[in-house]
Design a protein around this motif. Sequence first.
Motif, PDB file in Angstrom:
ATOM      1  N   PRO A 245      17.527   2.232 -20.312  1.00 32.56           N
ATOM      2  CA  PRO A 245      17.287   2.084 -18.870  1.00 32.56           C
ATOM      3  C   PRO A 245      16.168   2.984 -18.353  1.00 32.56           C
ATOM      4  N   SER A 246      16.057   4.188 -18.899  1.00 42.63           N
ATOM      5  CA  SER A 246      15.039   5.130 -18.425  1.00 42.63           C
ATOM      6  C   SER A 246      13.632   4.589 -18.617  1.00 42.63           C
ATOM      7  N   GLN A 247      13.446   3.757 -19.644  1.00 45.83           N
ATOM      8  CA  GLN A 247      12.113   3.197 -19.891  1.00 45.83           C
ATOM      9  C   GLN A 247      11.746   2.160 -18.830  1.00 45.83           C
ATOM     10  N   PHE A 248      12.710   1.319 -18.463  1.00 47.53           N
ATOM     11  CA  PHE A 248      12.473   0.366 -17.383  1.00 47.53           C
ATOM     12  C   PHE A 248      12.225   1.108 -16.071  1.00 47.53           C
ATOM     13  N   THR A 249      13.026   2.123 -15.824  1.00 50.68           N
ATOM     14  CA  THR A 249      12.896   2.883 -14.583  1.00 50.68           C
ATOM     15  C   THR A 249      11.530   3.545 -14.480  1.00 50.68           C
ATOM     16  N   MET A 250      11.065   4.096 -15.583  1.00 50.99           N
ATOM     17  CA  MET A 250       9.761   4.771 -15.586  1.00 50.99           C
ATOM     18  C   MET A 250       8.636   3.793 -15.258  1.00 50.99           C
ATOM     19  N   LEU A 251       8.669   2.608 -15.864  1.00 53.08           N
ATOM     20  CA  LEU A 251       7.630   1.622 -15.610  1.00 53.08           C
ATOM     21  C   LEU A 251       7.695   1.103 -14.174  1.00 53.08           C
ATOM     22  N   ILE A 252       8.897   0.867 -13.678  1.00 51.62           N
ATOM     23  CA  ILE A 252       9.054   0.408 -12.287  1.00 51.62           C
ATOM     24  C   ILE A 252       8.492   1.445 -11.317  1.00 51.62           C
ATOM     25  N   GLN A 253       8.775   2.707 -11.565  1.00 53.14           N
ATOM     26  CA  GLN A 253       8.266   3.771 -10.693  1.00 53.14           C
ATOM     27  C   GLN A 253       6.746   3.817 -10.715  1.00 53.14           C
ATOM     28  N   LEU A 254       6.173   3.689 -11.901  1.00 53.92           N
ATOM     29  CA  LEU A 254       4.716   3.731 -12.012  1.00 53.92           C
ATOM     30  C   LEU A 254       4.064   2.542 -11.313  1.00 53.92           C
ATOM     31  N   LEU A 255       4.637   1.366 -11.489  1.00 54.38           N
ATOM     32  CA  LEU A 255       4.106   0.185 -10.813  1.00 54.38           C
ATOM     33  C   LEU A 255       4.155   0.361  -9.296  1.00 54.38           C
ATOM     34  N   THR A 256       5.249   0.917  -8.814  1.00 49.66           N
ATOM     35  CA  THR A 256       5.392   1.147  -7.376  1.00 49.66           C
ATOM     36  C   THR A 256       4.363   2.156  -6.882  1.00 49.66           C
ATOM     37  N   GLN A 257       4.230   3.256  -7.603  1.00 50.29           N
ATOM     38  CA  GLN A 257       3.298   4.311  -7.201  1.00 50.29           C
ATOM     39  C   GLN A 257       1.844   3.850  -7.258  1.00 50.29           C
ATOM     40  N   GLN A 258       1.561   2.936  -8.170  1.00 53.47           N
ATOM     41  CA  GLN A 258       0.186   2.456  -8.320  1.00 53.47           C
ATOM     42  C   GLN A 258      -0.101   1.229  -7.473  1.00 53.47           C
ATOM     43  N   GLY A 259       0.758   0.965  -6.504  1.00 58.60           N
ATOM     44  CA  GLY A 259       0.489  -0.096  -5.548  1.00 58.60           C
ATOM     45  C   GLY A 259       0.692  -1.491  -6.084  1.00 58.60           C
ATOM     46  N   ALA A 260       1.680  -1.656  -6.952  1.00 54.20           N
ATOM     47  CA  ALA A 260       1.985  -2.982  -7.492  1.00 54.20           C
ATOM     48  C   ALA A 260       3.463  -3.293  -7.271  1.00 54.20           C
ATOM     49  N   TYR A 262       4.984  -5.967  -6.214  1.00 59.03           N
ATOM     50  CA  TYR A 262       5.439  -7.281  -6.674  1.00 59.03           C
ATOM     51  C   TYR A 262       5.798  -7.240  -8.156  1.00 59.03           C
ATOM     52  N   GLN A 263       4.919  -6.633  -8.978  1.00 56.43           N
ATOM     53  CA  GLN A 263       5.202  -6.510 -10.409  1.00 56.43           C
ATOM     54  C   GLN A 263       6.426  -5.628 -10.647  1.00 56.43           C
ATOM     55  N   ALA A 264       6.559  -4.576  -9.829  1.00 58.30           N
ATOM     56  CA  ALA A 264       7.720  -3.693  -9.964  1.00 58.30           C
ATOM     57  C   ALA A 264       9.005  -4.444  -9.641  1.00 58.30           C
ATOM     58  N   ALA A 265       8.956  -5.271  -8.580  1.00 56.94           N
ATOM     59  CA  ALA A 265      10.149  -6.033  -8.184  1.00 56.94           C
ATOM     60  C   ALA A 265      10.511  -7.069  -9.246  1.00 56.94           C
ATOM     61  N   ARG A 286      16.870  -1.014  -3.918  1.00 58.25           N
ATOM     62  CA  ARG A 286      15.495  -0.784  -4.349  1.00 58.25           C
ATOM     63  C   ARG A 286      14.757  -2.106  -4.543  1.00 58.25           C
ATOM     64  N   LEU A 287      15.448  -3.089  -5.120  1.00 60.49           N
ATOM     65  CA  LEU A 287      14.831  -4.395  -5.326  1.00 60.49           C
ATOM     66  C   LEU A 287      14.443  -5.027  -3.992  1.00 60.49           C
ATOM     67  N   CYS A 288      15.350  -4.978  -3.016  1.00 57.39           N
ATOM     68  CA  CYS A 288      15.047  -5.544  -1.698  1.00 57.39           C
ATOM     69  C   CYS A 288      13.840  -4.854  -1.077  1.00 57.39           C
ATOM     70  N   THR A 289      13.796  -3.538  -1.185  1.00 57.42           N
ATOM     71  CA  THR A 289      12.677  -2.776  -0.624  1.00 57.42           C
ATOM     72  C   THR A 289      11.359  -3.175  -1.273  1.00 57.42           C
ATOM     73  N   LEU A 292      10.160  -6.432   0.019  1.00 59.07           N
ATOM     74  CA  LEU A 292       9.587  -6.227   1.351  1.00 59.07           C
ATOM     75  C   LEU A 292       8.177  -5.629   1.255  1.00 59.07           C
ATOM     76  N   GLN A 293       8.026  -4.626   0.390  1.00 62.08           N
ATOM     77  CA  GLN A 293       6.709  -4.007   0.234  1.00 62.08           C
ATOM     78  C   GLN A 293       5.677  -5.007  -0.272  1.00 62.08           C
ATOM     79  N   ALA A 294       6.136  -5.930  -1.097  1.00 64.31           N
ATOM     80  CA  ALA A 294       5.242  -6.965  -1.630  1.00 64.31           C
ATOM     81  C   ALA A 294       5.046  -8.120  -0.649  1.00 64.31           C
ATOM     82  N   LYS A 295       5.705  -8.043   0.513  1.00 63.03           N
ATOM     83  CA  LYS A 295       5.654  -9.085   1.543  1.00 63.03           C
ATOM     84  C   LYS A 295       6.174 -10.432   1.025  1.00 63.03           C
ATOM     85  N   GLU A 296       7.107 -10.340   0.089  1.00 62.30           N
ATOM     86  CA  GLU A 296       7.772 -11.541  -0.429  1.00 62.30           C
ATOM     87  C   GLU A 296       9.072 -11.726   0.349  1.00 62.30           C
TER      88      GLU A 296
END
Length: 398
Positions: A245-260, A262-265, A286-289, A292-296
């Motif tokens: 799980p930590s590997q998925f979490t790390m990638l999701i955090q990075l995608l979010t921080q780097q302005g992506a 939609y890919q994170a969601a 977190r998924l809902c947020t 929203l950030q992706a305007k989906e």
Amino acid sequence: MINTLWALLALLIAFNLAAQGLSESEARQLKAGQALIQQGELPQAASHLQQLSQQYQQQQRQYALAVSLQYQAQAAIEQQQYSASLNYLLESYQLKKLPEPQQQQGLYSIAQLQLQLQQWAKAIDSISSWQNQQAASEVTAESYYWLASAQANLSLWPEASHSIEQALQRQSSPLLSWWELSVALHSQQQHWPKAIEGQLQVLKLDQQNIDAWTQLASLYLHNQQANSALAYLQQAYNKGLFVQPSQFTMLIQLLTQQGAPYQAARLLNTALQQKQLANTLQQQSRLCTLWLQAKEYSLAEPCLNQLNQRQASGTNYQLLAFSQAQLGQLAASISSYQHANQYPDANQAQNYLAQGLLYIELNQLEVAKQVLKKAATFSDTASSSQHALRYIEQRQLH
């Protein structure tokens, strides 16, 4: 390391048996001890060789004694009696009766046993002494690796870093463990570029190990290179290497921080569906947020509905109302804002204002006026509410 040591001892003993310093009787006696070792009769070999050592000591046959002690060291190693083996080798070395090449090989073996026994300071002294007695071209890469290991265990970070660099420079194809030690040493000193350089070599040698990828990403993050960290983590994910799980979490955090977002969601949604991450309230929120950030909003709306079914709150209903408004579901949005105000965490001022504006959109001006008057009682929304009320008055005049 111990297998290498056994081979070195066997070679060393073979040289000694061929030497001029043994009588025919001594050579036969020592070969008998060698045969017992080769046959696996180690207690018998140890007893036989101990008797020989006592005999040679009494006879002051120091060369034969030195050889017999080396044989005892070999028998002890075969029985994993490393302390005893080290003592035998030290005694043999201190006699200083062997030819110089064998003396030096004995010192090399002593250093290996000291490492095995975690006698770090003594190992450093032995390795350094051995290196100082060799021609520059004869100093092995392996000796520098062992020296770095011992220095690292004594927290001698700069010295260990120098030693491992010497080892890597002298070895055409360094082992994985050598690069890993280099990474650890440079990381300890926050030498991130050098640590990254080493970790890239680790990755070349161990591409199916997810830890090699995540470690590289972590090092890039330490070096303020988030884009590179994200790129390598995405490669690892695309290769199907993620298992924790930590590997998925790390990638999701990075995608979010780097302005992506939609890919994170998408990644988070997939991980939840495939049960690679636990579908907790926190993860769903977190998924809902992220949607929203992706305007989906078409994806955020059902996500927030599910979230409210699990744990309703003013904040969640406000976000749902916002999504519905973006989708043109104005009546549903008003209802959600009304639900939001039933919870203590709701921002009532903003909710009343939003409802009033939605009623205006629906051309329900009288209802809009009532709600906006409530919003006007809050300092945060007073100005906007008054402006909206004046707009309604102007429309009603016409």
